[in-house]
Design an enzyme around this catalytic site. Structure first.
Site, PDB file in Angstrom:
ATOM      1  N   LYS A  54       1.216  -1.323  -0.283  1.00 38.96           N
ATOM      2  CA  LYS A  54      -0.036  -0.367   0.286  1.00 38.96           C
ATOM      3  C   LYS A  54       0.820   1.138   0.139  1.00 38.96           C
ATOM      4  O   LYS A  54       0.768   2.319  -0.718  1.00 38.96           O
ATOM      5  CB  LYS A  54      -0.694   0.336   1.167  1.00 38.96           C
ATOM      6  CG  LYS A  54      -1.955  -0.788   0.923  1.00 38.96           C
ATOM      7  CD  LYS A  54      -3.204  -1.280   2.090  1.00 38.96           C
ATOM      8  CE  LYS A  54      -3.939  -2.288   2.246  1.00 38.96           C
ATOM      9  NZ  LYS A  54      -4.035  -3.080   3.400  1.00 38.96           N
ATOM     10  N   GLN A  98      -5.216  -0.862   9.868  1.00 40.12           N
ATOM     11  CA  GLN A  98      -4.666  -2.656   8.857  1.00 40.12           C
ATOM     12  C   GLN A  98      -5.589  -3.986  10.207  1.00 40.12           C
ATOM     13  O   GLN A  98      -4.723  -3.691  11.077  1.00 40.12           O
ATOM     14  CB  GLN A  98      -3.690  -3.254   8.315  1.00 40.12           C
ATOM     15  CG  GLN A  98      -3.163  -4.336   7.844  1.00 40.12           C
ATOM     16  CD  GLN A  98      -4.030  -4.420   6.509  1.00 40.12           C
ATOM     17  OE1 GLN A  98      -3.651  -3.717   6.123  1.00 40.12           O
ATOM     18  NE2 GLN A  98      -4.211  -6.038   6.700  1.00 40.12           N
ATOM     19  N   ASP A 121     -11.403   2.815   4.080  1.00 39.39           N
ATOM     20  CA  ASP A 121     -12.071   1.665   3.663  1.00 39.39           C
ATOM     21  C   ASP A 121     -13.264   1.302   3.538  1.00 39.39           C
ATOM     22  O   ASP A 121     -13.989   0.455   3.507  1.00 39.39           O
ATOM     23  CB  ASP A 121     -11.199   1.214   5.288  1.00 39.39           C
ATOM     24  CG  ASP A 121     -10.105   0.207   4.498  1.00 39.39           C
ATOM     25  OD1 ASP A 121      -9.529   0.396   3.446  1.00 39.39           O
ATOM     26  OD2 ASP A 121      -9.316  -0.462   4.826  1.00 39.39           O
TER      27      ASP A 121
END
Ligand code: NAD
Length: 298
Positions: A54, A98, A121
């Site tokens: 990422k 994460q 997200d």
């Protein structure tokens, strides 16, 4: 029939190239780069690989990447403090924590602490609610990537029948909401669905997000169906091999004989997830800085 292969790797590369053009234009207009912060707690090897990838792709797209690592034994309060600092930091447009988090942390509480306007997200209840009620918000990256592939392949999805297999909050449910928004007739199947093969056989569009290797067979499919395989499963290593093969939730060999189009694993949905994350972060940057971005530009 032999299905067309939906090349998610190539689609994601084109999307990243478009993002890079708009990220450069954003920097000129705002006088700063769009910024994405990624928080990793602990040292889960798979999570470390995702976070590295990422960060690398964020920088390649011309955006600023802020990586924050906390030890596995960090307290939940330390993580919540970090999220609060990132919420308040004007250089940070998007925040991603994460998952999974260590067992002593409450994922729901941590996700809820992220400012919904930086929740790239799309995991906060606020963004899930925005999606469910048709408001503008951030949509989870994997299902949005699947939708992009479907629209690229099929054009207008209105009136099509779609079956989403899996009802998780990060893939199955938002995928179903997105397809409903496109005016598909949507069925959500799951572990308790009776006669899954019969349910799948009625669908023009099948999205499999289960986590069971090669579960969906070719003879479950309606001929010509468009099949999106979200699953990433590693098979046990064959004799002498160090690692087993990666396969999806769809039995590619039989499904590709019946489907009209299908995503491979790897190289289908997987590469779309990070590309859409960058897209969401750049959209957040435009909103946060009050810089216009043409609808549908990325
Ligand atoms: P999850 O475990 O949270 O959910 C799995 C869903 O599958 C559940 O809703 C369950 O009801 C359903 N299910 C389980 N067994 C079933 C069965 N026998 N028949 C029908 N339904 C069944 O998983 P998830 O997070 O939604 O991920 C699903 C898969 O997608 C996994 O393989 C995961 O690795 C993969 N994934 C890939 C990406 C990507 O970037 N490509 C992103 C997220 C998840």
């Amino acid at each position: 029939m032999s299905a067309a292969i939906i090349d998610g790797k190539a689609f994601a590369a084109e999307l990243r190239a478009r993002i890079a053009v708009h990220a450069a234009a954003f920097e000129r207009a705002a006088g700063r780069k769009a910024g994405l912060a990624v928080v990793l707690v602990g040292s889960d090897p798979a999570s470390e690989v995702y976070v590295r990838s990422k960060g690398k792709q964020t920088i390649e797209a011309g955006m600023a990447s802020f990586e924050h690592k906390l030890p596995a034994d960090a307290t939940e309060d330390a993580l919540l403090d970090l999220v609060a600092r990132l919420n308040a930091d004007p250089a940070v447009d998007g925040i991603l924590v994460q998952l999974p988090l260590p067992a002593h942390m409450d994922e729901t509480k941590v996700i809820a602490a992220i400012d919904p306007d930086k929740d790239v997200d799309g995991f906060t209840v606020v963004n899930a609610g925005r999606l469910a009620t048709g408001l503008d918000g951030f949509v989870p990256c994997t299902p949005l990537g699947c939708l992009m592939l479907l629209k690229d392949r099929l054009g207008d999805l209105a009136g099509k029948t779609a079956v989403v297999i899996g009802r998780s909050n990060i893939v199955g449910k938002p995928m179903a909401q997105l397809l409903l928004k496109e005016s598909c007739t949507v069925t959500i199947a799951h572990s308790r669905t009776a006669d899954l093969a019969r349910v799948v056989r009625g669908a023009d569009i099948v999205v499999a997000a289960v986590g069971r290797p090669e579960m969906v067979k070719g003879d479950w499919l309606k001929p010509g169906a468009c099949v999106i395989d979200v699953g990433i499963n590693r098979l046990p290593p064959a004799d002498g091999a160090a690692k087993g093969r990666l396969v999806g939730d769809v039995d590619f060999a039989s499904a590709s004989q019946v489907a009209g189009a299908i995503t491979p694993v790897p190289g289908g949905v997987g590469p779309m997830t990070i590309a859409v994350l960058l897209r969401n972060a750049l959209v957040a940057a435009h909103r946060n800085a009050g810089v216009a971005l043409a609808a549908g530009a990325i």
